[in-house]
Design a protein around this motif. Structure first.
Motif, short mmCIF file in Angstrom:
data_model
loop_
_atom_site.label_atom_id
_atom_site.label_comp_id
_atom_site.label_asym_id
_atom_site.label_seq_id
_atom_site.Cartn_x
_atom_site.Cartn_y
_atom_site.Cartn_z
N ARG A 129 1.02 -1.15 0.02
CA ARG A 129 -0.01 0.06 0.01
C ARG A 129 0.79 1.23 0.03
O ARG A 129 0.69 2.55 -0.61
N GLU A 130 1.95 1.35 0.53
CA GLU A 130 2.63 2.49 0.74
C GLU A 130 3.62 2.47 -0.59
O GLU A 130 3.60 3.92 -1.11
N PHE A 131 3.87 1.54 -1.30
CA PHE A 131 4.62 1.86 -2.47
C PHE A 131 3.57 2.23 -3.45
O PHE A 131 4.00 3.10 -4.57
N ALA A 132 2.48 1.72 -3.56
CA ALA A 132 1.44 2.12 -4.49
C ALA A 132 0.99 3.61 -4.19
O ALA A 132 0.31 4.38 -5.17
N GLY A 133 1.33 4.17 -3.18
CA GLY A 133 0.94 5.55 -2.98
C GLY A 133 2.12 6.44 -3.49
O GLY A 133 2.00 7.77 -3.38
#
Length: 327
Positions: A100-104
Motif C-alpha cells: 500500500r505504501e509503495f502504491a501511494g
C-alpha cells in the motif's frame, strides 16, 4: 561455469556489482513473446554497454493488490519467472514489494527511490504502455524526461503482435489455458507452458492400478482446464522424461478433491517425493471424466498413454528458450 543469476526479493539491497545496469521494467507475467521483445532489447543494450542486465518486476502482481477479491491466474509465479529470465541471459530479477505504501508513491518518487538510488540504472527499457506511480501518473513521456534529468537512457518497445497481427498479452494466454488450448498458448508464449511444484505423497491409487503418479499441488489461482495432457517432466537433477498428466479433481475416485496435478512418468520408477519438479504441457488429450468403476478408467489411461507417447515423439522446440525449458 556461467554467471550466477540473482533473485532479489522484497527490499533487499542490490549487490554493488549489479548497479549501473540496464533494467527492463514490467510485470512480465508469462514472459511471453511480447515481453521477450522488451527483454531482448534490454539484453542487447546491456551487452552494448558492457553492464549487467536486470529485470524489475512487482510482487504481488498489482492487479492482485488492487483487486484482491478477483482471482488472477498467475502464469509464472516468482520462482518460475526467475528461471525463465535466467535462461534468457539476465543477471538478476529484482522483485519490488508492491505494498500500500509503495502504491501511494508518486511517479517521481519511483524514479528517484527505485531506479536511481536503489538500482543505480544506466538505462531503462519498457513497453510503450508502461505506467507507474500513484494513479498511474507516470508514463513513457514522463520516464524519458526523468531519464534526462537523472542521467539514464530510456528505450520504449512497441506492443508485439503475433502472426495474425493481434497483440500478444497475458490475458489472451490465460484464456487459452483456461480452454485447455496449451498448443496455441505455447505459440504466444514462445515456449511450452510450464509449472513448478514439490512432489507430494498421495493415495497411491495410481500405483495399484499400474500407473504410479508424481503428485503436485499447484497454486489455487491456476485456472488451467481440467483434463488429460501430454507433458514433459523435469527433475531437480535436470533429467527430462515424457509423461501423461491429469489436472483436476479425480471424479472417479473422490467426490470432493482439491485440484491436483498427477503425472504418470513413462518408463520410470524412482522415488520423487520432496523434489521440486517442472511439468511442461505439450497437448490437451481430453477433458476430465467420471468413469463407472476402475476398469474403464484403466483402459482409458492406457489409451491416454499411447496418445501422449505418439504426440511427444514428434515435437520440436519452438525457440531457444523452449529448447532449454522443455527439451
Amino acid at each position: 561455469m556461467g554467471k550466477q543469476f540473482r533473485h532479489i526479493t522484497g527490499n533487499a539491497t542490490l549487490d554493488a556489482s549489479l548497479r549501473g545496469g540496464v533494467v527492463a521494467i514490467g510485470n512480465f507475467d508469462g514472459v511471453h513473446r511480447g515481453h521477450q521483445a522488451v527483454l531482448e532489447r534490454a539484453l542487447e543494450e546491456a551487452e552494448r554497454r558492457g553492464v549487467p542486465a536486470l529485470v524489475l518486476a512487482f510482487e504481488p502482481h498489482p492487479r492482485k493488490f488492487f483487486r484482491p477479491d478477483v482471482p488472477l491466474f498467475i502464469l509464472t509465479p516468482s520462482a518460475m519467472k526467475a528461471n525463465l529470465l535466467s535462461e534468457l541471459g539476465f543477471d538478476a530479477l529484482v522483485e519490488q514489494s508492491f505494498t500500500r505504501e509503495f502504491a501511494g508513491h508518486s511517479a517521481e518518487s519511483f524514479v528517484i527511490d527505485v531506479l536511481e538510488q536503489r538500482l543505480g540504472i544506466s538505462h531503462a527499457v519498457t513497453g510503450v504502455d508502461f505506467h507507474f506511480g500513484k494513479d498511474r501518473q507516470g508514463g513513457p513521456a514522463f520516464l524519458m524526461a526523468s531519464g534526462e534529468r537523472h542521467g539514464f537512457g530510456v528505450s520504449l518497445v512497441d506492443a508485439f503482435r503475433d502472426e495474425s497481427a493481434e497483440i500478444i498479452s497475458s490475458s489472451r494466454i490465460r484464456g487459452l489455458l483456461e480452454d485447455g488450448e496449451v498448443a496455441q498458448a505455447a505459440g504466444l508464449l514462445g515456449y511450452r507452458f510450464t509449472v513448478q511444484a514439490e512432489v507430494t505423497g498421495g493415495q497411491k491409487l495410481g500405483r495399484t492400478l499400474g500407473f504410479p503418479t508424481a503428485n503436485m499441488t499447484l497454486p489455487a489461482d491456476v485456472a488451467l482446464r481440467h483434463g488429460i495432457y501430454a507433458v514433459r517432466f523435469r527433475r531437480e537433477d535436470g533429467s527430462l522424461h515424457d509423461g501423461v498428466a491429469s489436472f483436476g479433481r479425480r471424479p472417479t475416485v473422490t467426490s470432493d478433491g482439491a485440484p491436483l496435478l498427477e503425472t504418470f512418468v513413462f518408463d520410470f520408477s524412482d522415488d520423487l517425493y520432496g523434489e521440486t519438479c517442472r511439468v511442461s504441457f505439450f497437448g490437451f488429450l481430453r477433458g476430465e471424466e467420471k468413469f463407472d468403476g476402475l476398469d474403464p478408467l484403466v483402459a482409458q489411461m492406457k489409451r491416454d498413454e499411447a496418445e501422449a507417447r505418439a504426440l511427444l515423439a514428434g515435437v520440436r522446440p519452438l525457440s531457444d528458450l523452449d529448447a532449454r525449458i522443455a527439451f
